[in-house]
Design a protein around this motif. Structure first.
Motif, PDB file in Angstrom:
ATOM      1  N   THR A 149     -15.853 -65.755  29.149  1.00  0.00           N
ATOM      2  CA  THR A 149     -14.651 -66.468  28.713  1.00  0.00           C
ATOM      3  C   THR A 149     -13.567 -66.401  29.785  1.00  0.00           C
ATOM      4  OG1 THR A 149     -15.125 -65.934  26.401  1.00  0.00           O
ATOM      5  CG2 THR A 149     -12.849 -66.543  26.926  1.00  0.00           C
ATOM      6  N   PRO A 150     -12.964 -67.530  30.158  1.00  0.00           N
ATOM      7  CA  PRO A 150     -11.829 -67.482  31.092  1.00  0.00           C
ATOM      8  C   PRO A 150     -10.697 -66.653  30.494  1.00  0.00           C
ATOM      9  CG  PRO A 150     -12.632 -69.740  30.820  1.00  0.00           C
ATOM     10  CD  PRO A 150     -13.293 -68.912  29.763  1.00  0.00           C
ATOM     11  N   ALA A 151     -10.130 -65.753  31.287  1.00  0.00           N
ATOM     12  CA  ALA A 151      -9.102 -64.845  30.757  1.00  0.00           C
ATOM     13  C   ALA A 151      -7.997 -64.624  31.776  1.00  0.00           C
ATOM     14  CB  ALA A 151      -9.736 -63.515  30.344  1.00  0.00           C
ATOM     15  N   ALA A 152      -7.502 -65.736  32.347  1.00  0.00           N
ATOM     16  CA  ALA A 152      -6.344 -65.643  33.227  1.00  0.00           C
ATOM     17  C   ALA A 152      -5.134 -65.179  32.414  1.00  0.00           C
ATOM     18  CB  ALA A 152      -6.067 -66.999  33.876  1.00  0.00           C
ATOM     19  N   LYS A 153      -4.081 -64.780  33.079  1.00  0.00           N
ATOM     20  CA  LYS A 153      -2.896 -64.271  32.409  1.00  0.00           C
ATOM     21  C   LYS A 153      -2.397 -65.254  31.362  1.00  0.00           C
ATOM     22  CE  LYS A 153       0.701 -61.498  31.885  1.00  0.00           C
ATOM     23  NZ  LYS A 153       0.540 -60.206  31.178  1.00  0.00           N
ATOM     24  N   ASP A 154      -2.329 -64.800  30.098  1.00  0.00           N
ATOM     25  CA  ASP A 154      -1.825 -65.568  28.954  1.00  0.00           C
ATOM     26  C   ASP A 154      -2.727 -66.738  28.542  1.00  0.00           C
ATOM     27  OD1 ASP A 154       0.444 -63.931  28.772  1.00  0.00           O
ATOM     28  OD2 ASP A 154       1.528 -65.151  30.234  1.00  0.00           O
ATOM     29  N   GLU A 155      -3.910 -66.833  29.099  1.00  0.00           N
ATOM     30  CA  GLU A 155      -4.835 -67.900  28.702  1.00  0.00           C
ATOM     31  C   GLU A 155      -5.499 -67.534  27.375  1.00  0.00           C
ATOM     32  OE1 GLU A 155      -8.355 -70.676  30.682  1.00  0.00           O
ATOM     33  OE2 GLU A 155      -7.801 -68.770  31.630  1.00  0.00           O
ATOM     34  N   LEU A 156      -5.477 -68.470  26.421  1.00  0.00           N
ATOM     35  CA  LEU A 156      -6.044 -68.214  25.095  1.00  0.00           C
ATOM     36  C   LEU A 156      -7.531 -68.520  25.063  1.00  0.00           C
ATOM     37  CD1 LEU A 156      -3.276 -69.704  22.754  1.00  0.00           C
ATOM     38  CD2 LEU A 156      -3.528 -67.360  23.601  1.00  0.00           C
ATOM     39  N   VAL A 177      -8.031 -64.299  21.554  1.00  0.00           N
ATOM     40  CA  VAL A 177      -7.575 -63.402  22.616  1.00  0.00           C
ATOM     41  C   VAL A 177      -6.648 -64.121  23.590  1.00  0.00           C
ATOM     42  CG1 VAL A 177      -9.635 -61.943  22.482  1.00  0.00           C
ATOM     43  CG2 VAL A 177      -9.597 -63.891  24.069  1.00  0.00           C
ATOM     44  N   SER A 178      -5.857 -63.320  24.280  1.00  0.00           N
ATOM     45  CA  SER A 178      -5.001 -63.793  25.363  1.00  0.00           C
ATOM     46  C   SER A 178      -5.369 -63.002  26.610  1.00  0.00           C
ATOM     47  CB  SER A 178      -3.528 -63.578  25.020  1.00  0.00           C
ATOM     48  OG  SER A 178      -2.696 -63.953  26.105  1.00  0.00           O
ATOM     49  N   GLY A 179      -5.690 -63.707  27.703  1.00  0.00           N
ATOM     50  CA  GLY A 179      -6.132 -63.046  28.912  1.00  0.00           C
ATOM     51  C   GLY A 179      -5.052 -62.207  29.569  1.00  0.00           C
ATOM     52  N   LYS A 180      -5.471 -61.142  30.230  1.00  0.00           N
ATOM     53  CA  LYS A 180      -4.549 -60.280  30.980  1.00  0.00           C
ATOM     54  C   LYS A 180      -4.545 -60.595  32.477  1.00  0.00           C
ATOM     55  CE  LYS A 180      -4.408 -56.289  27.873  1.00  0.00           C
ATOM     56  NZ  LYS A 180      -4.550 -54.817  27.769  1.00  0.00           N
ATOM     57  N   GLY A 181      -5.456 -61.481  32.912  1.00  0.00           N
ATOM     58  CA  GLY A 181      -5.479 -61.838  34.325  1.00  0.00           C
ATOM     59  C   GLY A 181      -5.947 -60.700  35.215  1.00  0.00           C
ATOM     60  N   VAL A 241      -8.313 -58.430  27.930  1.00  0.00           N
ATOM     61  CA  VAL A 241      -7.690 -59.335  26.956  1.00  0.00           C
ATOM     62  C   VAL A 241      -6.867 -58.552  25.925  1.00  0.00           C
ATOM     63  CG1 VAL A 241      -9.445 -61.168  27.107  1.00  0.00           C
ATOM     64  CG2 VAL A 241      -9.765 -59.273  25.485  1.00  0.00           C
ATOM     65  N   ASP A 242      -5.880 -59.239  25.358  1.00  0.00           N
ATOM     66  CA  ASP A 242      -5.157 -58.761  24.179  1.00  0.00           C
ATOM     67  C   ASP A 242      -5.665 -59.538  22.971  1.00  0.00           C
ATOM     68  OD1 ASP A 242      -3.337 -56.861  25.308  1.00  0.00           O
ATOM     69  OD2 ASP A 242      -2.175 -58.525  26.142  1.00  0.00           O
ATOM     70  N   VAL A 243      -5.762 -58.879  21.827  1.00  0.00           N
ATOM     71  CA  VAL A 243      -6.225 -59.528  20.593  1.00  0.00           C
ATOM     72  C   VAL A 243      -5.023 -60.053  19.811  1.00  0.00           C
ATOM     73  CG1 VAL A 243      -7.403 -59.183  18.380  1.00  0.00           C
ATOM     74  CG2 VAL A 243      -8.308 -58.110  20.467  1.00  0.00           C
ATOM     75  N   LEU A 244      -5.050 -61.355  19.496  1.00  0.00           N
ATOM     76  CA  LEU A 244      -3.955 -62.001  18.765  1.00  0.00           C
ATOM     77  C   LEU A 244      -4.321 -62.285  17.314  1.00  0.00           C
ATOM     78  CD1 LEU A 244      -2.788 -64.637  21.424  1.00  0.00           C
ATOM     79  CD2 LEU A 244      -2.047 -62.264  21.149  1.00  0.00           C
ATOM     80  N   GLY A 245      -5.608 -62.278  17.017  1.00  0.00           N
ATOM     81  CA  GLY A 245      -6.039 -62.581  15.661  1.00  0.00           C
ATOM     82  C   GLY A 245      -7.521 -62.337  15.495  1.00  0.00           C
ATOM     83  N   VAL A 246      -7.956 -62.329  14.242  1.00  0.00           N
ATOM     84  CA  VAL A 246      -9.354 -62.045  13.918  1.00  0.00           C
ATOM     85  C   VAL A 246      -9.888 -63.133  12.984  1.00  0.00           C
ATOM     86  CG1 VAL A 246     -10.950 -60.409  12.851  1.00  0.00           C
ATOM     87  CG2 VAL A 246      -9.005 -59.561  14.175  1.00  0.00           C
ATOM     88  N   PHE A 247     -11.140 -63.554  13.215  1.00  0.00           N
ATOM     89  CA  PHE A 247     -11.795 -64.557  12.379  1.00  0.00           C
ATOM     90  C   PHE A 247     -12.982 -63.907  11.674  1.00  0.00           C
ATOM     91  CE2 PHE A 247     -15.274 -67.559  11.760  1.00  0.00           C
ATOM     92  CZ  PHE A 247     -14.654 -68.597  11.084  1.00  0.00           C
ATOM     93  N   ILE A 248     -13.072 -64.054  10.356  1.00  0.00           N
ATOM     94  CA  ILE A 248     -14.178 -63.511   9.564  1.00  0.00           C
ATOM     95  C   ILE A 248     -15.000 -64.675   9.006  1.00  0.00           C
ATOM     96  CG2 ILE A 248     -14.858 -62.080   7.607  1.00  0.00           C
ATOM     97  CD1 ILE A 248     -13.490 -60.495   9.799  1.00  0.00           C
TER      98      ILE A 248
END
Length: 463
Positions: free
Chosen positions: A356-363, A377-381, A448-455
């Motif tokens: 998954t692409p995970a550049a800074k702030d990329e969702l 997720v939001s990328g940390k770059g 990455v930072d986690v912004l939400g979860v899908f079940i």
């Protein structure tokens, strides 16, 4: 006489048994595939007789040059040591996947690489492998399913909307999603992608336009899915127009269908003919981006990526219409693709095959399995990972091993214990086939930072 030209036909004419035959077949297939065989054979006789007259001919120039200045087939040599790399979650990754990355990093075009914690063995690059190259693209570094991607649509409907609507939501998935090689929508829709000039500029794409039109808004087989579930948003974001909380959502996973598969096969075969490599890395043959085949593949790959997104958009549009509710926001990302990106101050070609692409702030979206959570997720770059993260949990067991290990009743029991309804699907996609997604996410906390979860709650897959 058959209609398709073969290497034997050219040998009978007097072509030398060397790489000129492979080059000739590749050029003919690219530029003259609709021309009758006897016409091509007559042209080939003239090329053999007077190659100097064809040095500017689009189809025959490379062949003519080879006949005038025959060369030995040259095997590209690998570097003695690999390019710089980083591995995340190495204890969770099998040795063969690591060795595949090491081999790729010894290609003379390799600049840097990384391996994600969901990685496992693949063809060419391992699944979960990331490779940066200098001015070259590797078709098998992108993968067969070009532009395979995730797409998540969140509705302004509370999670409680699911209660008592199981049958209604199951019927929506049954009626408005199509899977595999045979299913297509009865009512087709048009899309701007079909008007793109590249469909007319590259003969291969011209031949695939009808298939692409037929398959728009459909999903592949295997691990591809469309599912209803519950999203928990950890915090509000202005662009989402929703506060933190639990909502109804649709998550889909699929790629560029027959269009991408045919592009991948054609240019992989072409790369293998033009870029000879040792047997251990023959799936990593590349196309120089300064060459015509390389430029063609780049255009075709990007078209396939856009087509994959168009398929997801159509799937979500159909479901939204059937629900009678608008989509509040959508997040999507490719995880089988190549991008032009800056690496250590230089433009490189970054291949992500199951990453998954995970550049800074990329969702992005990282799914688990049918019974495990997926993550917004939001990328940390992170430069060491080449701005990448895992594309999912990653397989523990191969499809064949799943079939030998689990029974349909075991899978059904596991799904029931997690409150998941499955439409279609096979034992080879058993939830038990996958790594623990929570472990994988813990191993990439620096990515990455986690912004939400899908079940997942109601899952539709190919039969």
């Amino acid at each position: 006489m058959g209609n398709k030209l073969s290497g034997k036909d050219l040998v009978k004419l007097g072509f030398p048994k060397n790489n000129s035959i492979n080059v000739a077949l590749g050029q003919i297939n690219r530029y003259r595939r609709d021309v009758r065989k006897e016409v091509i054979l007559n042209e080939a006789k003239e090329v053999l007789r007077q190659p100097e007259k064809f040095v500017s001919n689009q189809t025959w120039a490379k062949v003519a040059e080879g006949l005038m200045k025959p060369e030995e087939i040259r095997i590209r040599q690998l570097m003695h040591s690999p390019a710089p790399f980083a591995i995340f979650g190495g204890n969770e990754i099998d040795a063969q996947a690591k060795n595949q990355l090491y081999d790729a990093l010894k290609l003379p075009i390799a600049v840097a690489g990384a391996l994600m914690p969901d990685a496992h063995t693949g063809y060419g690059l391992p699944i979960g492998g990331v490779l940066a190259t200098e001015n070259a693209v590797i078709p098998y570094g992108v993968g067969v399913d070009i532009g395979c991607r995730m797409s998540l649509s969140v509705f302004d409907l509370p999670a409680s909307y699911l209660k008592g609507k199981d049958h209604q939501l199951q019927n929506i998935l049954k009626e408005h999603t199509k899977f595999g090689m045979k299913e297509t929508h009865a009512v087709k829709v048009d899309h701007e992608i079909f008007t793109r000039s590249v469909f007319g500029e590259i003969p291969l794409l011209r031949s695939l336009l009808g298939k692409a039109y037929q398959q728009l808004g459909t999903s592949g087989g295997g691990n591809h899915f469309v599912e209803f579930g519950i999203v928990t948003l950890n915090a509000a974001r202005p662009e989402w127009e929703l506060s933190a909380g639990d909502y109804l959502a649709v998550l889909s996973h699929s790629g560029s269908r027959g269009l991408g598969a045919n592009i991948a096969k054609y240019y992989t075969d072409l790369a293998a003919k033009e870029c000879r490599l040792p047997k251990a890395v023959q799936h990593l043959a590349w196309l120089d981006l300064d060459s015509q085949p390389g430029q063609e593949y780049w255009l075709a790959m990007n078209l396939a990526g856009d087509y994959a997104q168009a398929c997801h958009d159509d799937i979500h549009r159909r479901i939204s219409k059937a629900l009678g509710h608008r989509i509040a926001f959508n997040i999507g990302n490719h995880h089988n693709f190549a991008w032009k990106e800056m690496v250590d101050g230089h433009e490189r070609i970054v291949h992500r095959k199951g990453a998954t692409p995970a550049a800074k702030d990329e969702l992005g979206i990282i799914p688990g399995s049918m019974t495990a959570p997926g993550y917004i997720v939001s990328g940390k770059g992170n430069a060491l990972s080449l701005n990448s993260a895992s594309h999912g949990a990653g397989r523990l067991l191969s499809r064949a091993k799943c079939k030998a290990t689990f029974t349909p009743s075991e899978v059904k029991k596991t799904l029931s214990e997690h409150g998941v309804t499955l439409i279609g699907g096979n034992v080879d996609e058993a939830p038990m086939a996958y790594k623990n997604i929570k472990t994988v996410m813990a191993l990439q906390a620096e990515l990455v930072d986690v912004l939400g979860v899908f079940i997942p709650k109601i899952v539709r897959m190919d039969k």
